[in-house]
Design a protein around this motif. Structure first.
Motif, PDB file in Angstrom:
ATOM      1  N   CYS A  10      65.585  56.888  12.120  1.00  0.00           N
ATOM      2  CA  CYS A  10      66.041  58.078  12.847  1.00  0.00           C
ATOM      3  C   CYS A  10      66.536  59.158  11.886  1.00  0.00           C
ATOM      4  O   CYS A  10      66.267  60.356  12.077  1.00  0.00           O
TER       5      CYS A  10
ATOM      6  N   ALA B 197      67.470  58.626  20.264  1.00  0.00           N
ATOM      7  CA  ALA B 197      67.853  57.413  21.004  1.00  0.00           C
ATOM      8  C   ALA B 197      67.491  56.211  20.144  1.00  0.00           C
ATOM      9  O   ALA B 197      66.328  55.806  20.082  1.00  0.00           O
ATOM     10  N   ASN B 198      68.465  55.674  19.452  1.00  0.00           N
ATOM     11  CA  ASN B 198      68.264  54.473  18.644  1.00  0.00           C
ATOM     12  C   ASN B 198      68.803  53.301  19.461  1.00  0.00           C
ATOM     13  O   ASN B 198      69.933  52.863  19.284  1.00  0.00           O
TER      14      ASN B 198
ATOM     15  N   ILE C 238      64.282  52.544  26.144  1.00  0.00           N
ATOM     16  CA  ILE C 238      63.580  53.802  25.862  1.00  0.00           C
ATOM     17  C   ILE C 238      62.483  54.070  26.893  1.00  0.00           C
ATOM     18  O   ILE C 238      62.257  55.222  27.285  1.00  0.00           O
TER      19      ILE C 238
ATOM     20  N   GLN D 224      62.767  57.751  28.615  1.00  0.00           N
ATOM     21  CA  GLN D 224      61.957  58.897  28.202  1.00  0.00           C
ATOM     22  C   GLN D 224      61.658  59.859  29.358  1.00  0.00           C
ATOM     23  O   GLN D 224      61.492  61.057  29.150  1.00  0.00           O
TER      24      GLN D 224
ATOM     25  N   SER E 121      62.875  58.502  18.934  1.00  0.00           N
ATOM     26  CA  SER E 121      63.320  57.203  19.455  1.00  0.00           C
ATOM     27  C   SER E 121      63.127  56.129  18.398  1.00  0.00           C
ATOM     28  O   SER E 121      62.195  56.181  17.592  1.00  0.00           O
TER      29      SER E 121
ATOM     30  N   VAL F 231      55.862  51.456  24.568  1.00  0.00           N
ATOM     31  CA  VAL F 231      56.583  52.727  24.531  1.00  0.00           C
ATOM     32  C   VAL F 231      55.595  53.892  24.480  1.00  0.00           C
ATOM     33  O   VAL F 231      55.758  54.886  25.197  1.00  0.00           O
TER      34      VAL F 231
ATOM     35  N   SER G 111      59.700  53.793  14.798  1.00  0.00           N
ATOM     36  CA  SER G 111      60.291  54.994  15.401  1.00  0.00           C
ATOM     37  C   SER G 111      59.149  55.851  15.919  1.00  0.00           C
ATOM     38  O   SER G 111      58.160  56.084  15.211  1.00  0.00           O
TER      39      SER G 111
END
Length: 319
Positions: free
Chosen positions: A162, A252-253, A259, A263, A278, A289, A312
């Motif tokens: 991130c 958003a970690n 997630i 989203q 993310s 994702v 990520s």
């Protein structure tokens, strides 16, 4: 608060058997000490931030349990000893001796600090507040962190992913929303790199004090970083407090399973052409994702980066 601490000296072979036996006796808060290395699966499942270096595993273990002080524990200890004797019939219990001592909550809270040392992420030096600045890194951008009980020392791969994505997309004067802010490290990095304002959200009320302390440690002016408690996915009041269409970057970690539903909500808080960074996504969840983002007409995935087993994904708001 002080607690009576009881330590059973045993073997790694007997750990599970003794743990089950203690649980059946109503003993909670069991702690296991051994030198068995964590497997990759264990590390990923636990979201481990700091891994200690362990000596060789010799098959020995200690199992600790904690009881309220100033109470008579003799009857319970007799049952524990009887349970250990019964276990000897089908597992190697080892010494099986029980030692009593006292400990305090603060010991558990602070013991991990011995493993948190200064480190760098490219040109950024991240160090615990209690450590000195290493001379060789004095010219780097300094971030000082004491995560307390919150997640976010910066040492975990997901946080570093991130941070590197923030470096790519951040511009002076932007507004940042950090969902699941923990210690506030991503917000603080963003502000140190030129963001004008950051809002952090988290489920844990304890992060408010942690973030405030880290703001002070990094000379972040009051009002530049605020924290709200709640779940942005379904908390209407929090959604309104955050504001709509007003953030240049959202981070958003967290974890992939959060997630994916998150989203959808993120898009309404982003400005057009804003970025959603993310992380916390294990490799096997990457496609899930990406599929969720693809189904969202307001977002498009623009970059996927990896570190170790973690991923990520950065998306841009298109509508």
């Amino acid at each position: 608060m002080k607690w009576d601490k009881f330590t059973i000296e045993t073997t790694t072979e007997a750990e599970d058997f003794i743990s089950d036996m203690l649980a059946e006796l109503g003993i909670e808060g069991i702690e296991i000490e051994d030198n068995v290395p964590l497997s990759t699966a264990d590390t990923l499942a636990m979201f481990v931030d700091i891994l200690p270096e362990l000596p060789p595993d010799e098959g020995k273990a200690k199992i600790n349990f904690y009881l309220e002080p100033e109470k008579d524990h003799q009857e319970l200890l007799v049952k524990v000893k009887e349970g250990l004797d019964k276990l000897r019939a089908y597992t190697e219990v080892g010494a099986g001796t029980i030692f009593q001592s006292q400990t305090e909550d603060k010991d558990w809270i602070n013991n991990w600090k011995q493993y948190f040392k200064p480190f760098t992420v490219d040109n950024i030096l991240i160090k615990p507040t209690w450590e000195e600045i290493p001379e060789e890194h004095a010219d780097k951008l300094l971030i000082q962190i004491d995560p307390g009980t919150a997640f976010g020392t910066g040492m975990h791969e997901t946080t570093q992913l991130c941070i590197r994505q923030l470096k790519k997309y951040i511009k002076p004067g932007i507004k940042l929303l950090d969902v699941g802010c923990g210690s506030g490290i991503l917000s603080i990095v963003g502000l140190k790199m030129g963001a004008e304002y950051a809002l952090g959200t988290d489920l844990d009320p304890n992060v408010v004090t942690t973030v405030q302390d880290n703001m002070q440690a990094n000379q972040i002016p009051e009002g530049k970083l605020q924290v709200k408690i709640g779940n942005l996915i379904d908390n209407k009041e929090l959604q309104e407090q955050a504001g709509f269409g007003c953030y240049d970057i959202v981070t958003a970690n967290i974890l992939a399973d959060v997630i994916i539903p998150l989203q959808k909500e993120i898009a309404v808080h982003l400005k057009p052409e804003g970025y959603f960074i993310s992380s916390g996504i294990i490799e096997k969840k990457e496609q899930a994702v990406l599929a969720a983002i693809k189904e969202n007409p307001s977002l498009e995935a623009v970059e996927v980066v990896r570190q170790g087993e973690w991923v990520s994904i950065t998306a841009r708001k298109v509508k």
